[in-house]
Design a protein around this motif. Structure first.
Motif, PDB file in Angstrom:
ATOM      1  N   PHE A  43     -13.384 -10.851   2.995  1.00  0.00           N
ATOM      2  CA  PHE A  43     -12.302 -10.851   2.004  1.00  0.00           C
ATOM      3  C   PHE A  43     -12.916 -11.264   0.676  1.00  0.00           C
ATOM      4  N   ILE A  44     -12.098 -11.480  -0.339  1.00  0.00           N
ATOM      5  CA  ILE A  44     -12.688 -11.716  -1.666  1.00  0.00           C
ATOM      6  C   ILE A  44     -13.572 -12.973  -1.630  1.00  0.00           C
ATOM      7  N   GLU A  45     -12.996 -14.030  -1.046  1.00  0.00           N
ATOM      8  CA  GLU A  45     -13.669 -15.326  -0.989  1.00  0.00           C
ATOM      9  C   GLU A  45     -15.097 -15.247  -0.469  1.00  0.00           C
ATOM     10  N   ASN A  46     -15.292 -14.539   0.638  1.00  0.00           N
ATOM     11  CA  ASN A  46     -16.628 -14.560   1.253  1.00  0.00           C
ATOM     12  C   ASN A  46     -17.455 -13.314   0.927  1.00  0.00           C
ATOM     13  N   LEU A  91     -16.164   3.766 -10.702  1.00  0.00           N
ATOM     14  CA  LEU A  91     -15.155   4.828 -10.580  1.00  0.00           C
ATOM     15  C   LEU A  91     -14.038   4.336  -9.675  1.00  0.00           C
ATOM     16  N   GLU A  92     -12.831   4.309 -10.187  1.00  0.00           N
ATOM     17  CA  GLU A  92     -11.681   3.788  -9.438  1.00  0.00           C
ATOM     18  C   GLU A  92     -10.597   4.862  -9.395  1.00  0.00           C
ATOM     19  N   LYS A  93     -10.088   5.137  -8.201  1.00  0.00           N
ATOM     20  CA  LYS A  93      -9.112   6.225  -8.058  1.00  0.00           C
ATOM     21  C   LYS A  93      -7.714   5.850  -8.541  1.00  0.00           C
ATOM     22  N   ASN A 111      -6.641  -1.752  -7.678  1.00  0.00           N
ATOM     23  CA  ASN A 111      -5.496  -0.960  -7.214  1.00  0.00           C
ATOM     24  C   ASN A 111      -4.863  -1.497  -5.928  1.00  0.00           C
ATOM     25  N   SER A 112      -5.679  -2.028  -5.008  1.00  0.00           N
ATOM     26  CA  SER A 112      -5.098  -2.560  -3.759  1.00  0.00           C
ATOM     27  C   SER A 112      -4.198  -3.750  -4.084  1.00  0.00           C
ATOM     28  N   LEU A 113      -4.692  -4.652  -4.932  1.00  0.00           N
ATOM     29  CA  LEU A 113      -3.898  -5.842  -5.283  1.00  0.00           C
ATOM     30  C   LEU A 113      -2.616  -5.420  -6.003  1.00  0.00           C
ATOM     31  N   ASN A 126      -0.922  -2.907  -5.392  1.00  0.00           N
ATOM     32  CA  ASN A 126       0.032  -2.418  -4.380  1.00  0.00           C
ATOM     33  C   ASN A 126       0.478  -3.477  -3.371  1.00  0.00           C
ATOM     34  N   TYR A 127      -0.026  -4.699  -3.484  1.00  0.00           N
ATOM     35  CA  TYR A 127       0.412  -5.771  -2.579  1.00  0.00           C
ATOM     36  C   TYR A 127       1.879  -6.107  -2.875  1.00  0.00           C
ATOM     37  N   PRO A 128       2.536  -6.828  -1.922  1.00  0.00           N
ATOM     38  CA  PRO A 128       3.930  -7.215  -2.164  1.00  0.00           C
ATOM     39  C   PRO A 128       4.083  -7.951  -3.493  1.00  0.00           C
ATOM     40  N   ARG A 181     -11.031   9.700  -8.746  1.00  0.00           N
ATOM     41  CA  ARG A 181     -11.390   9.522  -7.334  1.00  0.00           C
ATOM     42  C   ARG A 181     -12.746  10.155  -7.037  1.00  0.00           C
ATOM     43  N   VAL A 182     -13.596   9.429  -6.319  1.00  0.00           N
ATOM     44  CA  VAL A 182     -14.860  10.025  -5.880  1.00  0.00           C
ATOM     45  C   VAL A 182     -14.571  10.889  -4.662  1.00  0.00           C
ATOM     46  N   GLU A 183     -14.984  12.142  -4.738  1.00  0.00           N
ATOM     47  CA  GLU A 183     -14.668  13.063  -3.650  1.00  0.00           C
ATOM     48  C   GLU A 183     -15.876  13.396  -2.801  1.00  0.00           C
ATOM     49  N   PHE A 194      -1.687 -15.579  -2.670  1.00  0.00           N
ATOM     50  CA  PHE A 194      -2.958 -15.560  -1.930  1.00  0.00           C
ATOM     51  C   PHE A 194      -3.058 -16.778  -1.022  1.00  0.00           C
ATOM     52  N   PHE A 195      -3.801 -16.644   0.074  1.00  0.00           N
ATOM     53  CA  PHE A 195      -4.052 -17.826   0.917  1.00  0.00           C
ATOM     54  C   PHE A 195      -5.226 -18.626   0.368  1.00  0.00           C
ATOM     55  N   SER A 196      -6.042 -18.005  -0.475  1.00  0.00           N
ATOM     56  CA  SER A 196      -7.188 -18.702  -1.085  1.00  0.00           C
ATOM     57  C   SER A 196      -6.736 -19.400  -2.355  1.00  0.00           C
ATOM     58  N   SER A 197      -7.349 -20.541  -2.640  1.00  0.00           N
ATOM     59  CA  SER A 197      -7.072 -21.156  -3.936  1.00  0.00           C
ATOM     60  C   SER A 197      -7.839 -20.383  -5.010  1.00  0.00           C
TER      61      SER A 197
HETATM   62  C1  LIG Z   1      -1.414  -9.353   1.613  1.00  0.00           C
HETATM   63  C2  LIG Z   1      -2.871  -9.682   1.452  1.00  0.00           C
HETATM   64  C3  LIG Z   1      -3.264 -10.965   1.064  1.00  0.00           C
HETATM   65  C4  LIG Z   1      -4.613 -11.293   0.883  1.00  0.00           C
HETATM   66  N1  LIG Z   1      -4.967 -12.562   0.483  1.00  0.00           N
HETATM   67  C5  LIG Z   1      -6.281 -12.857   0.300  1.00  0.00           C
HETATM   68  C6  LIG Z   1      -6.703 -14.169  -0.104  1.00  0.00           C
HETATM   69  O1  LIG Z   1      -5.890 -15.083  -0.274  1.00  0.00           O
HETATM   70  N2  LIG Z   1      -8.015 -14.401  -0.293  1.00  0.00           N
HETATM   71  C7  LIG Z   1      -8.972 -13.440  -0.109  1.00  0.00           C
HETATM   72  O2  LIG Z   1     -10.150 -13.726  -0.305  1.00  0.00           O
HETATM   73  N3  LIG Z   1      -8.616 -12.198   0.289  1.00  0.00           N
HETATM   74  C8  LIG Z   1      -7.303 -11.893   0.507  1.00  0.00           C
HETATM   75  N4  LIG Z   1      -6.929 -10.643   0.930  1.00  0.00           N
HETATM   76  C9  LIG Z   1      -7.980  -9.636   1.192  1.00  0.00           C
HETATM   77  C10 LIG Z   1      -8.494  -9.062  -0.106  1.00  0.00           C
HETATM   78  O3  LIG Z   1      -7.449  -8.657  -0.942  1.00  0.00           O
HETATM   79  C11 LIG Z   1      -9.406  -7.908   0.172  1.00  0.00           C
HETATM   80  O4  LIG Z   1     -10.393  -8.342   1.057  1.00  0.00           O
HETATM   81  C12 LIG Z   1     -10.050  -7.472  -1.144  1.00  0.00           C
HETATM   82  O5  LIG Z   1      -9.124  -6.733  -1.910  1.00  0.00           O
HETATM   83  C13 LIG Z   1     -11.284  -6.719  -0.885  1.00  0.00           C
HETATM   84  O6  LIG Z   1     -11.817  -6.298  -2.123  1.00  0.00           O
HETATM   85  P1  LIG Z   1     -12.621  -4.949  -2.193  1.00  0.00           P
HETATM   86  O7  LIG Z   1     -13.006  -4.818  -3.636  1.00  0.00           O
HETATM   87  O8  LIG Z   1     -13.654  -4.923  -1.136  1.00  0.00           O
HETATM   88  O9  LIG Z   1     -11.559  -3.835  -1.767  1.00  0.00           O
HETATM   89  P2  LIG Z   1     -10.184  -3.398  -2.478  1.00  0.00           P
HETATM   90  O10 LIG Z   1      -9.579  -4.512  -3.218  1.00  0.00           O
HETATM   91  O11 LIG Z   1      -9.376  -2.720  -1.440  1.00  0.00           O
HETATM   92  O12 LIG Z   1     -10.690  -2.342  -3.554  1.00  0.00           O
HETATM   93  C14 LIG Z   1     -11.138  -1.060  -3.192  1.00  0.00           C
HETATM   94  C15 LIG Z   1     -10.849  -0.127  -4.337  1.00  0.00           C
HETATM   95  O13 LIG Z   1     -11.486   1.119  -4.092  1.00  0.00           O
HETATM   96  C16 LIG Z   1     -10.653   2.147  -4.585  1.00  0.00           C
HETATM   97  N5  LIG Z   1     -11.065   3.396  -3.920  1.00  0.00           N
HETATM   98  C17 LIG Z   1     -10.952   3.708  -2.598  1.00  0.00           C
HETATM   99  N6  LIG Z   1     -11.455   4.944  -2.371  1.00  0.00           N
HETATM  100  C18 LIG Z   1     -11.901   5.414  -3.566  1.00  0.00           C
HETATM  101  C19 LIG Z   1     -12.527   6.643  -3.974  1.00  0.00           C
HETATM  102  N7  LIG Z   1     -12.817   7.618  -3.118  1.00  0.00           N
HETATM  103  N8  LIG Z   1     -12.841   6.782  -5.283  1.00  0.00           N
HETATM  104  C20 LIG Z   1     -12.582   5.796  -6.182  1.00  0.00           C
HETATM  105  N9  LIG Z   1     -11.988   4.633  -5.847  1.00  0.00           N
HETATM  106  C21 LIG Z   1     -11.666   4.438  -4.560  1.00  0.00           C
HETATM  107  C22 LIG Z   1      -9.250   1.669  -4.224  1.00  0.00           C
HETATM  108  O14 LIG Z   1      -8.261   2.302  -5.016  1.00  0.00           O
HETATM  109  C23 LIG Z   1      -9.351   0.177  -4.495  1.00  0.00           C
HETATM  110  O15 LIG Z   1      -8.957  -0.192  -5.804  1.00  0.00           O
HETATM  111  C24 LIG Z   1      -5.590 -10.307   1.120  1.00  0.00           C
HETATM  112  C25 LIG Z   1      -5.207  -9.023   1.532  1.00  0.00           C
HETATM  113  C26 LIG Z   1      -3.861  -8.714   1.722  1.00  0.00           C
HETATM  114  C27 LIG Z   1      -3.499  -7.329   2.177  1.00  0.00           C
END
Ligand SMILES: Cc1cc2nc3c(=O)[nH]c(=O)nc-3n(C[C@H](O)[C@H](O)[C@H](O)COP(=O)(O)OP(=O)(O)OC[C@H]3O[C@@H](n4cnc5c(N)ncnc54)[C@H](O)[C@@H]3O)c2cc1C
Length: 325
Positions: A302-305, A32-34, A39-41, A43-45, A96-98, A50-53
């Motif tokens: 972060f994604i890598e680890n 379930l994705e809101k 979505n976070s990626l 919304n990134y610039p 969205r999960v509420e 990325f700093f990771s390859s």
């Molecule tokens: C500018 C920037 C550069 C980065 N570069 C790197 C990189 O080079 N290498 C690397 O490894 N990491 C990088 N990161 C970090 C990496 O992007 C994050 O660690 C990664 O996105 C984490 O993944 P995640 O799935 O845990 O969380 P997220 O990607 O944040 O995903 C969480 C998701 O949950 C959803 N969500 C939240 N609440 C709810 C809800 N109640 N119901 C339903 N959905 C919900 C959100 O909409 C979102 O899509 C970077 C981060 C930034 C900000």
């Protein structure tokens, strides 16, 4: 009400990795994705790199080919989108999960669109939705943003960038290169030590040559329509200003975790409780995955680890269900 073996909250890279792993292992799952996929990626610039390859961002060993060694945001969107679509992952977007409740070893999940039951829950909700506010008068003005998207908007404008970490430094450099008059406002005595090793010399040289102005040991005290009051060692100064990018980091949704019953450490780190061998939280059957595991230490995972959380969690779920049957 539909029932699942596992419901994954959050369709970021790690939630998707969990969905893929669940599917491979024959579990009945739902993500379930809101917002949109990753979505976070999204919304990134817009020009973010990325700093990771790319191979370090791969999930389940699915090759991620990018033009340069370190992929751009658009390439990452393409990669994770293709994983979702070509594997036909069971994901509901803009849902969205509420609320989540547990009764008799069964979770009930209420979303913005429906209710479900599930034997297990994976919380992979990331940290990008709630900015760390600076807490000064004027922060609510429309000229202030906690998210940076596109340098074009700030061309020929007096832009203050608050922060000294990667996001702030990338924004300052990019906006200066597109014609903004940039002032960096840095709370400490120097540019952050965690700034990417190939970017740090660039910003330091731009500051030293006077192209970008930096105020060190500086804190914004007030944001006004046309200026900022900044406190520096010598006292308070007022600088002309059109726009503010307050890039001072983000935090996980701690209320959401607490409402689920997840224990948080009482210190400022607010680390959620989980067993690192299984990623299971203090609530049986409720797992944590991805960046959320670091609490306020949002740089820790972060994604890598954290992509390894997916196989660890699904293994644990499979073992639990074997033990029950
Ligand atoms: C500018 C920037 C550069 C980065 N570069 C790197 C990189 O080079 N290498 C690397 O490894 N990491 C990088 N990161 C970090 C990496 O992007 C994050 O660690 C990664 O996105 C984490 O993944 P995640 O799935 O845990 O969380 P997220 O990607 O944040 O995903 C969480 C998701 O949950 C959803 N969500 C939240 N609440 C709810 C809800 N109640 N119901 C339903 N959905 C919900 C959100 O909409 C979102 O899509 C970077 C981060 C930034 C900000």
């Amino acid at each position: 009400m539909s029932h699942f073996d596992v419901i994954i909250i959050g369709g970021g890279p790690i939630g998707i990795a969990c969905g893929l792993e669940a599917k491979k292992n024959g579990l009945n799952y739902l993500i379930l994705e809101k917002g949109a996929i990753v979505n976070s990626l999204f919304n990134y610039p817009i020009n973010m790199q990325f700093f990771s390859s790319s191979e370090k961002l791969e999930i389940d060993g699915i090759p991620f080919i990018s033009k340069e060694a370190k992929p751009k945001r658009n390439e990452a969107l393409e990669y994770y989108r293709r994983i979702v679509t070509s594997n036909e992952l069971n994901i509901h977007l803009f849902e969205r999960v509420e609320k989540v409740q547990k009764d008799n070893n069964l979770f009930t999940i209420d979303s913005s669109k429906a209710s479900y039951t599930s034997t297990n829950i994976i919380v992979a909700t990331g940290f990008y939705d709630i900015p760390n506010l600076i807490g000064v008068p004027g922060e609510e003005l429309p000229k202030v943003s906690h998210y940076y998207k596109d340098p074009h908007f700030y061309a020929s404008q007096k832009l203050a960038v608050i922060g000294a970490s990667n996001s702030a430094i990338d924004a300052a450099l990019e906006c200066w290169r597109k014609g903004s008059e940039v002032t960096l406002i840095i709370r400490g005595p120097e540019v952050g030590q965690r700034v990417k090793y190939w970017v740090r010399p660039d910003i330091i040289n731009r500051i030293e040559e006077g192209s970008i102005k930096a105020l060190y040991n500086a804190e914004v005290k007030e944001i006004k329509e046309g200026s900022l009051i900044v406190s520096i060692n010598e006292g308070d100064i007022e600088i002309e200003n059109d726009f503010v990018l307050a890039l001072t980091g983000y935090m996980p949704n701690f209320n959401f975790l607490e409402n689920l019953g997840v224990s948080l450490s009482p210190d400022e780190k607010r680390l959620p409780e989980y067993n690192p061998e299984t990623m299971e939280s203090n609530i049986e059957g409720l797992y944590l995955a991805g960046v959320i595991c670091g609490g306020m230490e949002t740089h820790k995972w972060f994604i890598e680890n954290s992509r390894i959380h997916a196989p660890i969690i699904i293994n644990s779920i499979l073992k639990r269900s074997e033990a029950v049957n």
